[in-house]
Write a protein that holds these residues in place. Sequence first.
Motif, mmCIF file in Angstrom:
data_model
loop_
_atom_site.group_PDB
_atom_site.id
_atom_site.type_symbol
_atom_site.label_atom_id
_atom_site.label_comp_id
_atom_site.label_asym_id
_atom_site.label_seq_id
_atom_site.Cartn_x
_atom_site.Cartn_y
_atom_site.Cartn_z
ATOM 1 N N ALA A 157 55.804 19.951 39.793
ATOM 2 C CA ALA A 157 56.078 19.272 41.063
ATOM 3 C C ALA A 157 57.487 19.581 41.554
ATOM 4 O O ALA A 157 57.701 19.874 42.733
ATOM 5 C CB ALA A 157 55.891 17.763 40.896
ATOM 6 N N TYR A 158 58.458 19.516 40.644
ATOM 7 C CA TYR A 158 59.831 19.856 41.019
ATOM 8 C C TYR A 158 59.934 21.324 41.444
ATOM 9 O O TYR A 158 60.621 21.652 42.415
ATOM 10 C CB TYR A 158 60.785 19.599 39.853
ATOM 11 C CG TYR A 158 61.218 18.164 39.681
ATOM 12 C CD1 TYR A 158 61.914 17.495 40.683
ATOM 13 C CD2 TYR A 158 60.972 17.470 38.494
ATOM 14 C CE1 TYR A 158 62.333 16.188 40.528
ATOM 15 C CE2 TYR A 158 61.393 16.160 38.318
ATOM 16 C CZ TYR A 158 62.076 15.525 39.340
ATOM 17 O OH TYR A 158 62.501 14.224 39.169
ATOM 18 N N ASP A 159 59.274 22.199 40.711
ATOM 19 C CA ASP A 159 59.349 23.627 41.022
ATOM 20 C C ASP A 159 58.840 23.914 42.432
ATOM 21 O O ASP A 159 59.485 24.625 43.212
ATOM 22 C CB ASP A 159 58.527 24.417 40.006
ATOM 23 C CG ASP A 159 58.664 25.919 40.196
ATOM 24 O OD1 ASP A 159 59.714 26.474 39.832
ATOM 25 O OD2 ASP A 159 57.718 26.544 40.732
ATOM 26 N N LEU B 184 67.197 23.679 36.330
ATOM 27 C CA LEU B 184 67.421 22.946 35.086
ATOM 28 C C LEU B 184 68.462 23.658 34.228
ATOM 29 O O LEU B 184 69.349 23.012 33.654
ATOM 30 C CB LEU B 184 66.114 22.796 34.310
ATOM 31 C CG LEU B 184 66.208 21.976 33.016
ATOM 32 C CD1 LEU B 184 66.610 20.537 33.310
ATOM 33 C CD2 LEU B 184 64.880 22.016 32.258
ATOM 34 N N ALA B 185 68.379 24.992 34.149
ATOM 35 C CA ALA B 185 69.359 25.751 33.370
ATOM 36 C C ALA B 185 70.751 25.642 33.989
ATOM 37 O O ALA B 185 71.755 25.462 33.272
ATOM 38 C CB ALA B 185 68.930 27.212 33.279
ATOM 39 N N ASN B 186 70.821 25.722 35.303
ATOM 40 C CA ASN B 186 72.101 25.604 35.997
ATOM 41 C C ASN B 186 72.695 24.215 35.800
ATOM 42 O O ASN B 186 73.897 24.042 35.561
ATOM 43 C CB ASN B 186 71.898 25.913 37.479
ATOM 44 C CG ASN B 186 73.206 26.155 38.218
ATOM 45 O OD1 ASN B 186 74.239 26.396 37.610
ATOM 46 N ND2 ASN B 186 73.152 26.091 39.543
ATOM 47 N N PHE B 187 71.833 23.209 35.893
ATOM 48 C CA PHE B 187 72.235 21.819 35.677
ATOM 49 C C PHE B 187 72.763 21.626 34.257
ATOM 50 O O PHE B 187 73.815 21.028 34.040
ATOM 51 C CB PHE B 187 71.032 20.921 35.945
ATOM 52 C CG PHE B 187 71.195 19.486 35.533
ATOM 53 C CD1 PHE B 187 71.996 18.624 36.260
ATOM 54 C CD2 PHE B 187 70.509 18.991 34.433
ATOM 55 C CE1 PHE B 187 72.130 17.289 35.889
ATOM 56 C CE2 PHE B 187 70.636 17.667 34.059
ATOM 57 C CZ PHE B 187 71.451 16.811 34.789
ATOM 58 N N ALA B 188 72.025 22.168 33.272
ATOM 59 C CA ALA B 188 72.430 22.018 31.872
ATOM 60 C C ALA B 188 73.778 22.679 31.616
ATOM 61 O O ALA B 188 74.644 22.121 30.928
ATOM 62 C CB ALA B 188 71.363 22.619 30.961
ATOM 63 N N ALA B 189 73.977 23.864 32.189
ATOM 64 C CA ALA B 189 75.250 24.556 32.000
ATOM 65 C C ALA B 189 76.399 23.787 32.640
ATOM 66 O O ALA B 189 77.512 23.723 32.090
ATOM 67 C CB ALA B 189 75.165 25.955 32.599
ATOM 68 N N SER B 190 76.132 23.185 33.765
ATOM 69 C CA SER B 190 77.177 22.474 34.498
ATOM 70 C C SER B 190 77.556 21.161 33.844
ATOM 71 O O SER B 190 78.659 20.652 34.041
ATOM 72 C CB SER B 190 76.731 22.212 35.939
ATOM 73 O OG SER B 190 76.511 23.426 36.626
ATOM 74 N N GLY C 130 63.623 27.560 42.062
ATOM 75 C CA GLY C 130 62.626 26.939 41.199
ATOM 76 C C GLY C 130 63.216 26.034 40.132
ATOM 77 O O GLY C 130 64.438 25.957 39.933
ATOM 78 N N PHE C 131 62.331 25.333 39.427
ATOM 79 C CA PHE C 131 62.732 24.318 38.455
ATOM 80 C C PHE C 131 63.509 24.908 37.289
ATOM 81 O O PHE C 131 64.543 24.377 36.881
ATOM 82 C CB PHE C 131 61.490 23.580 37.938
ATOM 83 C CG PHE C 131 61.772 22.597 36.839
ATOM 84 C CD1 PHE C 131 62.308 21.354 37.112
ATOM 85 C CD2 PHE C 131 61.486 22.917 35.511
ATOM 86 C CE1 PHE C 131 62.573 20.436 36.096
ATOM 87 C CE2 PHE C 131 61.745 22.014 34.487
ATOM 88 C CZ PHE C 131 62.289 20.777 34.778
ATOM 89 N N SER C 132 63.006 25.994 36.709
ATOM 90 C CA SER C 132 63.641 26.542 35.506
ATOM 91 C C SER C 132 65.093 26.919 35.777
ATOM 92 O O SER C 132 65.987 26.614 34.975
ATOM 93 C CB SER C 132 62.864 27.755 35.000
ATOM 94 O OG SER C 132 61.571 27.383 34.563
#
Length: 230
Positions: free
Chosen positions: A195-197, A212-218, A207-209
């Motif tokens: 749904a997020y994607d 999420l990766a950018n968010f996690a790194a930040s 997209g979601f992946s």
Amino acid sequence: QEVANVFGEVVQREHGDLEWREPISDGALGGCTWDGKQGRTDIYLKDLGKHGLYGYAAPDSGQNTQHPYAFMVMDDDYAEYGYEDPTDPLKVTAAHEYNHVIQYAYDVLQDKWMFESTATWMEEKVFPEVDDYHQYVGPWAQLSAMPITRFDRTNGDKVYGSAVFNRWLDDEYDESIVRRAWELSINQGSFAPGAYDKAIREFHGPGFSYELANFAASTAEWKAAGSRVH
């Protein structure tokens, strides 16, 4: 009267300003009517403080649908929680639990972490002056190895602090992206990443992946002792 006033603000903000859909009507069940209209969301007041609960929402039993109607139960005075102003927990609980009722109208089978992270994000959207969700962000930042989907009362639930992911998307795109993810939920198999994607791509994102990766790194630096969490 205070509860009624708070819910007036909640309804105006969540439906009027943020344009989330109306809850599913329960017809005449529960007897909650005004202005000559039936089918309002039933809200009950009960002494929940002695059980350590702020409030809860639940679909009425006996429904076989992904779009059920629901009711809410709120504490009767919010006097047991240690807040200087008991209207603060009243406000954020109202915004949170009412958002669950709306979520049921979109897709009751959606992933539970999306339910809780969205409703906690909604607390801040409706009552930004309270900032109650900040209590979840510190522990959330220290649990960097725990999935954002985790319910774990012993070590700290991750799902409430995961409201910061919705805040991330809100800031990166627009506050309506969270609502759009819920609108797309059923067609994406009631699967939160799907749904997020879809919603992110509709907003011309990668997209979601990626997000999420950018968010996690930040946010990785948040786990460092003494780091500031904004």
